[in-house]
Design a protein around this motif. Structure first.
Motif, PDB file in Angstrom:
ATOM      1  N   ASN A 118      -7.080 -47.691  10.646  1.00 27.13           N
ATOM      2  CA  ASN A 118      -6.139 -47.270   9.608  1.00 27.13           C
ATOM      3  C   ASN A 118      -6.580 -45.974   8.951  1.00 27.13           C
ATOM      4  N   ALA A 119      -5.628 -45.250   8.415  1.00 27.55           N
ATOM      5  CA  ALA A 119      -5.916 -44.043   7.642  1.00 27.55           C
ATOM      6  C   ALA A 119      -4.799 -43.836   6.630  1.00 27.55           C
ATOM      7  N   GLY A 120      -5.141 -43.169   5.537  1.00 23.39           N
ATOM      8  CA  GLY A 120      -4.122 -42.941   4.531  1.00 23.39           C
ATOM      9  C   GLY A 120      -4.559 -41.949   3.475  1.00 23.39           C
ATOM     10  N   ALA A 121      -3.630 -41.588   2.621  1.00 20.94           N
ATOM     11  CA  ALA A 121      -3.910 -40.677   1.505  1.00 20.94           C
ATOM     12  C   ALA A 121      -2.996 -41.047   0.352  1.00 20.94           C
ATOM     13  N   GLU A 122      -3.528 -40.911  -0.862  1.00 19.90           N
ATOM     14  CA  GLU A 122      -2.738 -41.204  -2.050  1.00 19.90           C
ATOM     15  C   GLU A 122      -3.031 -40.156  -3.116  1.00 19.90           C
ATOM     16  N   PHE A 123      -1.971 -39.537  -3.606  1.00 19.14           N
ATOM     17  CA  PHE A 123      -2.078 -38.500  -4.630  1.00 19.14           C
ATOM     18  C   PHE A 123      -1.447 -39.027  -5.906  1.00 19.14           C
ATOM     19  N   ARG A 124      -2.171 -38.940  -7.036  1.00 19.05           N
ATOM     20  CA  ARG A 124      -1.675 -39.407  -8.325  1.00 19.05           C
ATOM     21  C   ARG A 124      -1.831 -38.306  -9.374  1.00 19.05           C
ATOM     22  N   TYR A 125      -0.823 -38.193 -10.206  1.00 20.99           N
ATOM     23  CA  TYR A 125      -0.793 -37.143 -11.230  1.00 20.99           C
ATOM     24  C   TYR A 125      -0.409 -37.760 -12.567  1.00 20.99           C
ATOM     25  N   VAL A 126      -1.092 -37.345 -13.630  1.00 19.68           N
ATOM     26  CA  VAL A 126      -0.795 -37.801 -14.983  1.00 19.68           C
ATOM     27  C   VAL A 126      -0.610 -36.603 -15.889  1.00 19.68           C
TER      28      VAL A 126
ATOM     29  N   PHE B  21       0.447 -43.949   4.637  1.00 18.91           N
ATOM     30  CA  PHE B  21      -0.462 -44.877   5.312  1.00 18.91           C
ATOM     31  C   PHE B  21      -0.079 -45.003   6.781  1.00 18.91           C
ATOM     32  N   TYR B  22      -1.094 -45.003   7.645  1.00 21.39           N
ATOM     33  CA  TYR B  22      -0.901 -45.250   9.071  1.00 21.39           C
ATOM     34  C   TYR B  22      -1.860 -46.347   9.503  1.00 21.39           C
ATOM     35  N   GLY B  23      -1.331 -47.350  10.190  1.00 23.59           N
ATOM     36  CA  GLY B  23      -2.166 -48.438  10.675  1.00 23.59           C
ATOM     37  C   GLY B  23      -1.883 -48.747  12.129  1.00 23.59           C
ATOM     38  N   ASN B  24      -2.949 -49.003  12.888  1.00 23.35           N
ATOM     39  CA  ASN B  24      -2.827 -49.345  14.300  1.00 23.35           C
ATOM     40  C   ASN B  24      -3.669 -50.587  14.557  1.00 23.35           C
ATOM     41  N   THR B  25      -3.013 -51.661  14.946  1.00 24.12           N
ATOM     42  CA  THR B  25      -3.695 -52.926  15.217  1.00 24.12           C
ATOM     43  C   THR B  25      -3.506 -53.295  16.674  1.00 24.12           C
ATOM     44  N   ASN B  26      -4.608 -53.550  17.366  1.00 21.02           N
ATOM     45  CA  ASN B  26      -4.578 -54.073  18.733  1.00 21.02           C
ATOM     46  C   ASN B  26      -5.031 -55.527  18.690  1.00 21.02           C
ATOM     47  N   ARG B  27      -4.167 -56.412  19.118  1.00 24.56           N
ATOM     48  CA  ARG B  27      -4.438 -57.848  19.035  1.00 24.56           C
ATOM     49  C   ARG B  27      -4.515 -58.441  20.440  1.00 24.56           C
TER      50      ARG B  27
ATOM     51  N   LYS C 193      -7.021 -39.291  -3.063  1.00 21.47           N
ATOM     52  CA  LYS C 193      -7.903 -40.104  -2.232  1.00 21.47           C
ATOM     53  C   LYS C 193      -7.429 -40.025  -0.792  1.00 21.47           C
ATOM     54  N   VAL C 194      -8.353 -39.764   0.109  1.00 24.30           N
ATOM     55  CA  VAL C 194      -8.098 -39.804   1.544  1.00 24.30           C
ATOM     56  C   VAL C 194      -9.055 -40.845   2.117  1.00 24.30           C
ATOM     57  N   PHE C 195      -8.544 -41.781   2.882  1.00 21.16           N
ATOM     58  CA  PHE C 195      -9.379 -42.909   3.298  1.00 21.16           C
ATOM     59  C   PHE C 195      -9.074 -43.320   4.737  1.00 21.16           C
ATOM     60  N   GLY C 196     -10.052 -43.948   5.357  1.00 22.46           N
ATOM     61  CA  GLY C 196      -9.888 -44.458   6.704  1.00 22.46           C
ATOM     62  C   GLY C 196     -10.709 -45.714   6.897  1.00 22.46           C
ATOM     63  N   MET C 197     -10.279 -46.560   7.820  1.00 19.95           N
ATOM     64  CA  MET C 197     -10.972 -47.820   8.072  1.00 19.95           C
ATOM     65  C   MET C 197     -10.955 -48.147   9.552  1.00 19.95           C
ATOM     66  N   ALA C 198     -12.088 -48.610  10.068  1.00 23.80           N
ATOM     67  CA  ALA C 198     -12.183 -49.142  11.424  1.00 23.80           C
ATOM     68  C   ALA C 198     -12.794 -50.534  11.313  1.00 23.80           C
ATOM     69  N   GLY C 199     -12.014 -51.537  11.684  1.00 21.64           N
ATOM     70  CA  GLY C 199     -12.483 -52.912  11.554  1.00 21.64           C
ATOM     71  C   GLY C 199     -12.225 -53.713  12.815  1.00 21.64           C
ATOM     72  N   ASP C 200     -13.096 -54.688  13.062  1.00 28.53           N
ATOM     73  CA  ASP C 200     -12.964 -55.584  14.217  1.00 28.53           C
ATOM     74  C   ASP C 200     -13.116 -57.021  13.753  1.00 28.53           C
TER      75      ASP C 200
END
Length: 746
Positions: free
Chosen positions: A354-362, A381-387, A312-319
């Protein structure tokens, strides 16, 4: 002792039923017994039950030996439209719910004496990826999926820390509908809901499945006036996913989520105001706004019949934006006599990227004739918050974020996280399995920027904070199978990273301990669960949670006589208790056939004894400091009893449910303040009991109606005292209200 007696009584009751079980089990048509299943959409597809256990291996995750629950949302009899979690999670024992948001926009859940504040003690996910602001620095959930669109809710208790990282509470994963359950190329679904206080919700979706792909998309809009003045809201949620079956072994998927809402916040109340009229409001100028966008790419590949992986590769932009008058409720928001205008409001803005990736193997393998399973993975995982906070807003009442001067606070936070984890199911004989696991985490948090302006206009900057930590977590689980039941146990280490607020302090009034440590501890579970034919479903367990290195602030004095707040690790706490779920059908137990329908009874009970150990408190009295401890004080927001019971009647096309909820009293602060303070921020949270009724009638497979009344007897109660947003003060829970839904599928 009382928890032990209750636990033993439940065990004895279940044991009697198990002993009566026939040697050759009939197939249970209510629940699926499959242990190993790679397609999450198939779990319980044809079931009418709303609660299940997770399979031992599900896709690329191991659930064996862990306290867990699987909620089928379509089968929940309750107000799913407004995400009523006390109804949705009624059969997950011990779940505490903060009920201060009438729209269901933001949920607040916790267990075992942890804080329900925006569910930040759980690792919250959607389809396996993060949905919170920053799980390592600001793990608050501003986004909650619209439950109409959720296929399943997976709940893994404290032992989820090994596979999912922080927090102490475990993991909650919202599995969205994706079209694979539709079994035809195209389907249109619509649900229209009306309810009390101007509630209207429209949900419209399309989806389908072909030999090469499946897809699903929906748009949901919810609006209402709220039960109190100044509490109107509008919520929009959009979602789309498509999965391509590229080959017999490879599936590629993409999904996008958009979420936004605007709500007016009526503010909190003092105890006197609550007693006078618990539905009144003294804030008409407070507004809150969220915008959330998430994109995820998913790859499933079956290497062979024994091995598979998921990426899974994912990203988020939130305000997150807020504007309001935030004084305590004993201070009125009135027109200033000197200016003939209202006082200026405060504007706060957060930006999350934010952005991230998770690899899982079974991999499944054999030692001798016994099959074992290894699950492993890596994560980044990488996250950047501006407050930006303490901006000077205007004096008006309408919804806007006009800024009359620069933000007093302007901070930047960055999180980098990498993790490696592995768990292994080892069969020792036919009935006994061990599940050892390990997780290695590396976290780096940094913070810099301006905390405030000085009186001369110069910037008051924080010292650049850079913290790098490495954790090695270990755990082991076990199961022993007895027919269709199993004894299970688990010990797992957990941690909670220091938050952004722990890395930022006003240098003139606060000092951060340079040796500040993350909170660490462990969870222990010991229980018995399973099914007996079609008439009994149960899970009876005891738990212990150790929470070390809690972070707090103590008052200290400098050599020049001045005082400051020292943010450091102040001590430990522990929680112990029992969690019991029993669901019993007397009709199926005592009658071979019934022409009058089926009755199911359930009892879901959580018992909590959460106390502080050696937490140090230093208070200032004039020019002297007094040191004390909170030893044996109750942990705040930790009611001793959470009891939910109910009865469900089903007959042909009709299903109806009555549910009773009881939550005992709790303290709102660590000092266990009983007599409320004038502001309403601290004081006892009284016990309460609520009754809900709901039901569904299916005319055909295409047309149905749902409805219900929440808080049937109009209980006057509250579940939290807020220190800031959305208060401060007492946050009133909802009075009696109803909903009615008309749905159709074509």
């Amino acid at each position: 002792m009382k928890y032990r007696r209750i636990l033993m009584a439940a065990v004895c009751m279940v044991a009697t039923a198990v002993q009566a079980q026939e040697q050759n089990m009939e197939r249970d048509t209510q629940r699926v017994h499959t242990k190993y299943l790679s397609e999450i959409t198939l779990v319980g597809r044809n079931t009418r039950a709303d609660i299940h256990f997770l399979p031992e291996v599900l896709g690329t995750q191991i659930n064996a030996g862990k306290k867990n629950s699987l909620i089928v949302t379509d089968n929940v009899q309750g107000n799913v439209v407004t995400n009523s979690m006390r109804q949705v999670m009624a059969k997950v024992p011990g779940i505490q719910v903060w009920e201060s948001d009438p729209s269901g926009i933001q949920i607040g859940i916790a267990a075992r004496g942890l804080s329900p504040n925006r569910s930040w003690e759980f690792n919250l996910r959607q389809n396996g990826y993060d949905i919170t602001s920053d799980p390592f620095g600001y793990p608050e959930a501003y986004y909650t999926p619209q439950l109409n669109s959720v296929q399943r809710i997976q709940v893994v208790r404290g032992a989820g820390s090994l596979q999912y990282g922080p927090q102490f509470g475990g993991m909650v994963n919202f599995v969205m509908k994706n079209g694979s359950e539709i079994n035809k190329p195209f389907q249109f679904e619509t649900q229209q809901t009306a309810g009390s206080f101007g509630l209207f919700n429209t949900y419209n979706a399309i989806g389908g499945e072909t030999n090469k792909a499946h897809y699903y998309a929906f748009w949901d809009r919810r609006s209402g006036d709220g039960s109190r003045p100044n509490s109107a809201f509008t919520v929009n949620t959009g979602y789309g996913s498509v999965t391509l079956k590229a080959t017999a072994k490879l599936k590629l998927g993409m999904e996008y989520t958009h979420f936004d809402y605007r709500s007016q916040q009526p503010g909190g109340l003092t105890d006197a105001q609550f007693t006078q009229n618990h539905l009144q409001s003294f804030r008409s100028r407070n507004w809150f706004n969220i915008k959330w966008n998430m994109l995820a790419l998913n790859t499933d590949y079956t290497i062979n019949e024994k091995s598979r992986f998921n990426l899974k590769v994912f990203g988020m932009a939130g305000d997150r934006n807020s504007n309001g008058f935030l004084a305590t409720p004993n201070i009125k928001d009135t027109i200033n006599a000197a200016t003939l205008q209202y006082n200026n409001r405060r504007v706060d803005v957060d930006e999350y990227r934010n952005a991230g990736a998770e690899f899982r193997y079974v991999n499944e393998y054999k030692i001798g004739k016994l099959k074992n399973t290894l699950a492993a993975g890596v994560r980044y995982f990488y996250g950047n918050t501006n407050r930006k906070q303490n901006g000077k807003g205007d004096t008006s009442s309408d919804y806007n974020f006009n800024l009359l001067s620069d933000f007093g606070t302007n901070l930047s936070f960055v999180t980098n996280n990498a993790a490696v984890f592995a768990e292994n199911i080892l069969h020792i004989g036919e009935k006994f399995i061990l599940i050892p696991g390990v997780r290695y985490e590396s976290i780096r948090n940094s913070a810099n920027g301006r905390i405030s302006f000085n009186s001369n206009g110069s910037e008051n900057k924080i010292n650049n904070q850079n913290r790098t930590r490495n954790f090695l977590l270990a755990g082991v689980g076990a199961e022993y199978h007895i027919g269709s039941t199993e004894l299970y146990a688990n010990w797992s280490q957990a941690y909670r990273p220091m938050l952004f607020s722990d890395l930022t302090a006003n240098p003139t009034t606060d000092v951060i301990d340079q040796n500040l440590k993350d909170a660490k501890g462990y969870n222990i579970d010991l229980g018995w669960r399973g099914t007996v034919k079609e008439y009994l479903f149960f899970d009876v367990s005891g738990y212990f949670l150790q929470y070390n290195n809690r972070i707090g602030a103590i008052t200290q004095q400098r050599t020049d006589g001045s005082f400051y707040n020292f943010r450091t690790n102040v001590g430990n706490s522990s929680s112990k208790g029992a969690e019991l779920l029993v669901e019993f059908s007397p009709v199926k137990a005592f009658f071979k056939q019934s022409t009058s329908g089926n009755i199911t009874l359930f009892a879901s009970m959580g018992f909590i004894d959460a106390r502080y150990d050696n937490v140090k408190v230093v208070t200032r009295n004039g020019n002297t400091l007094t040191e004390s401890t909170l030893s044996n004080k109750k942990v705040e927001n930790a009611p001793e009893q959470i009891i939910r019971t109910g009865i469900t009647y089903s007959y042909k096309k009709l299903t109806a449910n009555v549910q009773y909820n009881y939550v005992s009293k709790a303290f709102s602060d660590a000092n266990n303040t009983v007599t409320p303070v004038a502001t309403g921020v601290n004081g006892l949270i009284p016990s309460y009991q609520v009754v809900d009724i709901a039901g569904t009638y299916k005319f055909t497979e295409r047309f149905y109606v749902k409805g219900g009344i929440s808080n049937l007897f109009n209980e006057k109660y509250f579940t939290r005292r807020a220190g800031g947003y959305p208060g401060p003060g007492i946050m009133t829970a909802e009075p009696r209200n109803f909903f009615f839904t008309v749905g159709a599928k074509f």
